[in-house]
Design a protein around this motif. Structure first.
Motif, mmCIF file in Angstrom:
data_model
loop_
_atom_site.group_PDB
_atom_site.id
_atom_site.type_symbol
_atom_site.label_atom_id
_atom_site.label_comp_id
_atom_site.label_asym_id
_atom_site.label_seq_id
_atom_site.Cartn_x
_atom_site.Cartn_y
_atom_site.Cartn_z
ATOM 1 N N SER A 234 -60.095 26.552 -35.034
ATOM 2 C CA SER A 234 -59.487 25.506 -34.214
ATOM 3 C C SER A 234 -57.969 25.649 -34.149
ATOM 4 O O SER A 234 -57.372 25.540 -33.073
ATOM 5 N N PHE A 235 -57.320 25.913 -35.286
ATOM 6 C CA PHE A 235 -55.872 26.050 -35.281
ATOM 7 C C PHE A 235 -55.428 27.307 -34.527
ATOM 8 O O PHE A 235 -54.418 27.296 -33.816
ATOM 9 N N THR B 283 -59.990 18.054 -36.241
ATOM 10 C CA THR B 283 -60.639 19.026 -37.121
ATOM 11 C C THR B 283 -60.846 18.460 -38.524
ATOM 12 O O THR B 283 -61.948 18.543 -39.085
ATOM 13 N N GLY C 283 -64.829 24.986 -33.398
ATOM 14 C CA GLY C 283 -63.394 25.037 -33.634
ATOM 15 C C GLY C 283 -62.642 25.571 -32.432
ATOM 16 O O GLY C 283 -61.565 25.074 -32.074
ATOM 17 N N SER D 32 -57.461 20.865 -27.031
ATOM 18 C CA SER D 32 -56.185 20.257 -27.428
ATOM 19 C C SER D 32 -55.017 20.972 -26.758
ATOM 20 O O SER D 32 -54.088 20.328 -26.242
ATOM 21 N N ALA E 44 -50.043 19.375 -29.546
ATOM 22 C CA ALA E 44 -51.374 19.979 -29.515
ATOM 23 C C ALA E 44 -51.869 20.291 -30.924
ATOM 24 O O ALA E 44 -53.036 20.042 -31.255
ATOM 25 N N ILE F 17 -62.509 22.803 -29.733
ATOM 26 C CA ILE F 17 -61.546 21.755 -30.098
ATOM 27 C C ILE F 17 -60.117 22.255 -29.913
ATOM 28 O O ILE F 17 -59.254 21.564 -29.358
ATOM 29 N N GLY F 18 -59.850 23.472 -30.390
ATOM 30 C CA GLY F 18 -58.502 24.021 -30.286
ATOM 31 C C GLY F 18 -58.061 24.233 -28.853
ATOM 32 O O GLY F 18 -56.948 23.858 -28.464
ATOM 33 N N CYS G 84 -55.986 26.702 -30.789
ATOM 34 C CA CYS G 84 -55.042 25.702 -30.303
ATOM 35 C C CYS G 84 -53.648 26.304 -30.129
ATOM 36 O O CYS G 84 -53.055 26.227 -29.060
ATOM 37 N N SER G 85 -53.134 26.911 -31.188
ATOM 38 C CA SER G 85 -51.771 27.435 -31.151
ATOM 39 C C SER G 85 -51.637 28.640 -30.221
ATOM 40 O O SER G 85 -50.773 28.679 -29.345
ATOM 41 N N ASN H 17 -55.154 18.554 -32.652
ATOM 42 C CA ASN H 17 -56.195 19.449 -33.160
ATOM 43 C C ASN H 17 -56.430 19.227 -34.658
ATOM 44 O O ASN H 17 -57.579 19.198 -35.120
#
Length: 213
Positions: free
Chosen positions: A134-135, A87, A190, A197, A79, A193-194, A138-139, A83
């Motif tokens: 985004s990060f 990004t 962001g 993913s 993931a 997207i995150g 995602c995380s 991402n």
């Protein structure tokens, strides 16, 4: 991890031919004062790595379930890579100026010859989408989905704990607007997207029967 570092290094080295900014746009959209990051990059990176590593290690530490731990880590890292690719490519292609771009280019506040540092100017044209946002989504969003899967049959008040990682991601994203590093659209994009993913990889992991107890 090496692939992720390679993507980020490539992003830092690339710059698309910038689009023209009119003086009116420069004053109205990109002249917010420069401020230090409320959440510095090293703090954000520490959060999005340490929190998942600790939580995803629990099945092994508590139950010695090495299979579930390995599968969860593979889904999480996939993931993050997806991402990162989306990004970083969008940042270079869209090349949107940051809200404080004016003072990156004209530190003295007077329009003339762009006298800012090259690194600041290049980075100042990579506002969309927000990497912090985004990060983080995602995380930390992956962790929320993972926890939700494990506690799906538990009481509702426990499920509220599953939302805490996403709440932390929301704060990180909000901080990027407060410190004038991103427009709100950058942060929202962001986040989408995150989360997308994280959702795709987490659902793929879930479909293998590894997630819900």
């Amino acid at each position: 991890m090496l692939l992720l570092l390679g993507i980020i290094a490539t992003h830092n080295a690339l710059q698309r031919q910038p689009h023209c900014i009119t003086p009116e746009e420069l004053i109205s959209d990109y002249k917010k004062p420069r401020r230090d990051s409320i959440i510095p990059p090293w703090v954000m990176i520490s959060i999005i790595i340490l929190v998942p590593v600790i939580i995803l290690s629990l099945p092994y530490l508590l139950l010695r379930n090495s299979v579930e731990t390995a599968q969860a880590f593979l889904a999480w890292t996939l993931a993050i890579l997806i991402n990162a690719l989306i990004t970083e490519v969008l940042k270079v292609l869209i090349s949107r100026p940051r809200p404080d771009f004016f003072y990156r280019c004209y530190p003295n506040g007077v329009i003339g010859i762009c006298a800012g540092r090259g690194k600041d100017i290049v980075d100042g044209r990579k506002s969309f989408p927000s990497g912090h946002s985004s990060f983080s989504f995602c995380s930390l969003g992956f962790i929320s989905l993972w926890l939700y899967g494990r506690f799906l049959r538990r009481r509702a008040h426990i499920l509220l704990l599953c939302a805490m990682p996403v709440c932390l991601a929301c704060f990180i994203g909000y901080s990027r607007c407060c410190d004038n590093h991103h427009h709100w659209e950058d942060v929202a994009a962001g986040a989408v997207i995150g989360l997308a993913s994280a959702y795709q990889c987490c659902m793929a992991y879930c479909s293998r029967g590894r997630l819900i107890l």
